[in-house]
Design a protein around this motif. Structure first.
Motif, PDB file in Angstrom:
ATOM      1  N   THR A  88      -9.330  -8.821   4.811  1.00  0.00           N
ATOM      2  CA  THR A  88      -8.549  -8.356   3.665  1.00  0.00           C
ATOM      3  C   THR A  88      -8.260  -9.516   2.726  1.00  0.00           C
ATOM      4  O   THR A  88      -7.995 -10.639   3.159  1.00  0.00           O
ATOM      5  CB  THR A  88      -7.243  -7.717   4.138  1.00  0.00           C
ATOM      6  N   TYR A 123       0.826  -1.211   0.000  1.00  0.00           N
ATOM      7  CA  TYR A 123       0.000   0.000   0.000  1.00  0.00           C
ATOM      8  C   TYR A 123       0.861   1.262   0.000  1.00  0.00           C
ATOM      9  O   TYR A 123       0.479   2.276  -0.602  1.00  0.00           O
ATOM     10  CB  TYR A 123      -0.967  -0.005   1.187  1.00  0.00           C
ATOM     11  N   GLU A 174      -4.120   7.048  -5.013  1.00  0.00           N
ATOM     12  CA  GLU A 174      -5.503   7.276  -4.608  1.00  0.00           C
ATOM     13  C   GLU A 174      -5.747   8.781  -4.552  1.00  0.00           C
ATOM     14  O   GLU A 174      -4.954   9.517  -3.960  1.00  0.00           O
ATOM     15  CB  GLU A 174      -5.756   6.615  -3.251  1.00  0.00           C
ATOM     16  N   GLY A 217      -9.741   0.690   0.457  1.00  0.00           N
ATOM     17  CA  GLY A 217      -8.698   0.872  -0.543  1.00  0.00           C
ATOM     18  C   GLY A 217      -8.326  -0.406  -1.264  1.00  0.00           C
ATOM     19  O   GLY A 217      -8.046  -1.427  -0.639  1.00  0.00           O
ATOM     20  N   PHE A 264      -0.521   2.719  -3.408  1.00  0.00           N
ATOM     21  CA  PHE A 264      -1.794   3.339  -3.042  1.00  0.00           C
ATOM     22  C   PHE A 264      -1.649   4.812  -2.689  1.00  0.00           C
ATOM     23  O   PHE A 264      -2.359   5.659  -3.233  1.00  0.00           O
ATOM     24  CB  PHE A 264      -2.425   2.579  -1.869  1.00  0.00           C
ATOM     25  N   ALA A 323      -5.568  -1.722  -3.972  1.00  0.00           N
ATOM     26  CA  ALA A 323      -4.266  -1.328  -4.512  1.00  0.00           C
ATOM     27  C   ALA A 323      -3.729  -2.422  -5.423  1.00  0.00           C
ATOM     28  O   ALA A 323      -3.557  -3.571  -4.993  1.00  0.00           O
ATOM     29  CB  ALA A 323      -3.272  -1.067  -3.378  1.00  0.00           C
ATOM     30  N   TRP A 325      -4.245   0.706   8.606  1.00  0.00           N
ATOM     31  CA  TRP A 325      -4.165  -0.476   7.744  1.00  0.00           C
ATOM     32  C   TRP A 325      -3.979  -1.739   8.569  1.00  0.00           C
ATOM     33  O   TRP A 325      -4.630  -2.747   8.327  1.00  0.00           O
ATOM     34  CB  TRP A 325      -3.006  -0.329   6.763  1.00  0.00           C
TER      35      TRP A 325
END
Length: 238
Positions: free
Chosen positions: A87, A48, A56, A152, A52, A154, A78
């Motif tokens: 996840t 990430y 983002e 999110g 990300f 990624a 996270w």
């Protein structure tokens, strides 16, 4: 009340497989989407960081990666999300390289701002997202106690342009069915993710342009943002 993942089905489960082009050729190969295991938590956080934060739209605009406190807090968030055990990660056949990861969470009534965020940049982003869910109460609209949301998606930069993000969105359906969850909903911040969600069957429940957010004050202003709007989109699970 907070939702907790049941012991069954056990981790890891492979939830979905699909075919897409390989990273270095036009050859179609098989990709699998499965539960993330604890031994890959650090790898996903690094994933990430690299794939990300600077992509983002909200994090990019607020330059979260350049703010030490916000960066530390988002990494902590996270890890909190990973510990909820929802996840998922995408791998190609015969490999453990992380192609993509998706921070999923079953949301109840608790708000993220209850966590006392101190980093101003991250606080602005959370407030923007929670404005959307305040305006459109998913639980009330669908008459559910919980729904599956996301924080999110990624994709490894080497694997982009293969519609892997669209395929990973599809995994929400078997996940919801497995745990008896009737709705999945998320704030989609970028045009590409909004188009992918629509392709999978998500509907737009609320849309607010970033120009309109800017009129609400400096905390909602996203300089240089390339996307037009933020959309809260949902999918009812039949």
């Amino acid at each position: 009340m907070e939702w907790t993942r049941p012991e069954q089905p056990v981790i890891p489960q492979t939830w979905y497989t699909f075919k897409a082009k390989d990273v270095d050729s036009d050859r179609l190969i098989t990709y699998r989407v499965e539960d993330l295991t604890e031994d890959r938590f650090d790898d996903v956080i690094q994933h990430y960081m690299e794939n990300f934060l600077d992509d983002e739209p909200l994090c990019q605009s607020k330059k979260v990666s350049e703010d030490e406190l916000s960066l530390a807090e988002i990494r902590g968030f996270w890890r909190w999300c990973l510990n909820k055990r929802m996840t998922i990660a995408c791998y190609k056949k015969g490999s453990r390289e992380i192609v993509g990861a998706y921070l999923l969470h079953v949301k109840g009534s608790k708000k993220l701002l209850d966590a006392k965020i101190r980093g101003e940049k991250l606080k602005d982003i959370v407030a923007t997202n929670e404005y959307m869910t305040d305006q459109y109460d998913v639980q009330k609209q669908y008459d559910v106690e919980y729904y599956l949301t996301a924080y999110g998606l990624a994709i490894n930069q080497r694997y982009r342009g293969r519609e892997i993000a669209t395929e990973m969105l599809k995994v929400r359906v078997p996940l919801c069915r497995a745990f008896g969850i009737k709705v999945t909903a998320t704030n989609f911040t970028a045009l590409a993710s909004q188009l992918a969600a629509a392709k999978v069957g998500f509907r737009t429940d609320l849309e607010v342009t970033y120009d309109d957010f800017a009129k609400m004050g400096p905390h909602y202003f996203y300089p240089g943002i390339k996307s037009k709007s933020l959309k809260l989109m949902s999918l009812k699970i039949e």
